[in-house]
Motif scaffolding. Sequence first.
Motif, mmCIF file in Angstrom:
data_model
loop_
_atom_site.group_PDB
_atom_site.id
_atom_site.type_symbol
_atom_site.label_atom_id
_atom_site.label_comp_id
_atom_site.label_asym_id
_atom_site.label_seq_id
_atom_site.Cartn_x
_atom_site.Cartn_y
_atom_site.Cartn_z
ATOM 1 N N ASP A 5 -10.723 -33.854 31.772
ATOM 2 C CA ASP A 5 -9.978 -32.552 32.436
ATOM 3 C C ASP A 5 -9.620 -31.543 31.543
ATOM 4 O OD1 ASP A 5 -8.851 -30.980 34.727
ATOM 5 O OD2 ASP A 5 -7.930 -32.656 35.578
ATOM 6 N N MET A 6 -8.800 -30.568 31.956
ATOM 7 C CA MET A 6 -8.516 -29.387 31.159
ATOM 8 C C MET A 6 -7.881 -29.699 29.805
ATOM 9 S SD MET A 6 -7.014 -26.851 34.082
ATOM 10 C CE MET A 6 -8.003 -26.366 35.373
ATOM 11 N N MET A 8 -4.731 -29.827 27.128
ATOM 12 C CA MET A 8 -3.292 -29.543 27.391
ATOM 13 C C MET A 8 -2.751 -27.941 27.673
ATOM 14 S SD MET A 8 -0.544 -31.120 28.411
ATOM 15 C CE MET A 8 -0.591 -32.867 28.021
ATOM 16 N N GLU A 10 -4.044 -25.344 28.825
ATOM 17 C CA GLU A 10 -4.516 -25.183 30.178
ATOM 18 C C GLU A 10 -3.793 -26.072 31.277
ATOM 19 O OE1 GLU A 10 -8.754 -24.839 30.788
ATOM 20 O OE2 GLU A 10 -8.961 -24.277 28.805
ATOM 21 N N LEU A 11 -3.613 -27.377 31.041
ATOM 22 C CA LEU A 11 -2.890 -27.993 31.964
ATOM 23 C C LEU A 11 -1.440 -27.389 32.328
ATOM 24 C CD1 LEU A 11 -4.114 -31.687 31.192
ATOM 25 C CD2 LEU A 11 -4.583 -30.311 33.090
ATOM 26 N N TYR A 14 -1.676 -24.383 34.654
ATOM 27 C CA TYR A 14 -2.664 -24.380 35.874
ATOM 28 C C TYR A 14 -2.013 -24.435 37.033
ATOM 29 C CZ TYR A 14 -5.949 -26.368 39.084
ATOM 30 O OH TYR A 14 -7.070 -26.523 40.198
ATOM 31 N N LEU A 271 -3.280 -38.882 31.215
ATOM 32 C CA LEU A 271 -4.341 -37.752 30.867
ATOM 33 C C LEU A 271 -5.880 -38.360 31.151
ATOM 34 C CD1 LEU A 271 -3.216 -35.639 27.988
ATOM 35 C CD2 LEU A 271 -2.703 -35.291 30.440
ATOM 36 N N PRO A 278 -5.506 -35.179 36.232
ATOM 37 C CA PRO A 278 -4.370 -34.796 35.682
ATOM 38 C C PRO A 278 -3.854 -32.876 36.065
ATOM 39 C CG PRO A 278 -5.547 -35.766 33.970
ATOM 40 C CD PRO A 278 -6.438 -36.011 35.084
ATOM 41 N N SER A 279 -4.959 -32.230 36.265
ATOM 42 C CA SER A 279 -4.841 -31.111 36.950
ATOM 43 C C SER A 279 -4.560 -30.869 38.027
ATOM 44 C CB SER A 279 -6.261 -30.159 36.667
ATOM 45 O OG SER A 279 -7.238 -30.761 37.667
ATOM 46 N N PHE A 282 -0.823 -31.309 37.556
ATOM 47 C CA PHE A 282 0.008 -30.259 36.950
ATOM 48 C C PHE A 282 -0.015 -29.144 38.007
ATOM 49 C CE2 PHE A 282 -0.855 -32.658 32.940
ATOM 50 C CZ PHE A 282 0.366 -31.922 32.221
#
Length: 319
Positions: A5-6, A8, A10-11, A14, A271, A278-279, A282
Amino acid sequence: MPIIDMPMPELLKYQGISPKPEDFDQYWARALAELEAVDPQVELVPSEFQAPQAECFDLYFTGVQGARIHAKYVRPKAAATPHPAVLQFHGYAWNSGDWNDKLAYASIGYSIAAMDCRGQGGRSEDAGQVKGTTLRGHIIRGLDDHPDKLLFRQIFLDTVQLARIVMSFPEVDEQRVGAMGGSQGGGLTIACSALEPRIKRLAPVYPFLSDYRRVWEMDLAKDAYEELRNFFRFHDPLHKREEEIFNKLGYIDIQHLADRIQGEVLMAVGLMDTICPPSTQFAAYNKIQAPKQLEVYPDFGHEYLPGFGDRTLQFMLGL
């Protein structure tokens, strides 16, 4: 470390991409008003399972649309009254689980209630009549009908009804009630705490039911989210209704409820989670305005997270 995913940074910023319907607040105000009008008709039946230090009950109550909902309820025999209580919500398609894991909370003088989601693996009824498909999924149930017919609307309201019933019990301190659960249970923990803001502490684990469009765009509409893919394939193969569908799903998207939470939050995320990316988790966590903390498991996915059960119990000791 592999990344699914993205990164951390960026998470942590987000905010989600699934749309929030313009009448979202009115939708949930109308839903809660409908719940207010329901007589819960609470029934406590001593369970066949009993333990020396606790009383174990099958708890039944009425939810919206007249469905009878079942929960396991355990209260300590020798505890101060009123005392704290914890609500427990289960994963998608499962049930309230065994009695034995509830005894840990009874041992510290807490009552605990674990709800069976309507229409899933436990004893609760699924009483709602709805137009359109009901095959292979509760997320999509009601998408071809009025938004008030969405099944997760009714399940979210069931969590609120359970919270209010437990808070009304004479042995429970209504200001010291927590909620917890993983996956669907994590999503329901967030929804319940948003719609019943007296929930004091909540511990969601990799919550489901968040940011549906992100799941779709990541091509992870599989496993728990497979019904989204099936719905488009069978009912909208040209995606002519895509905007309508994702907007309607916005009513039951927990990220849009998260900013209502007033209780303290302890959340866990893995993650490497390809079931609930995960995104999407978040997206909900970043909208929470209440005091919060996050436990990040870099090498774990949608699975047992070592130590977090103990961490949750210690967290709930602060009720």
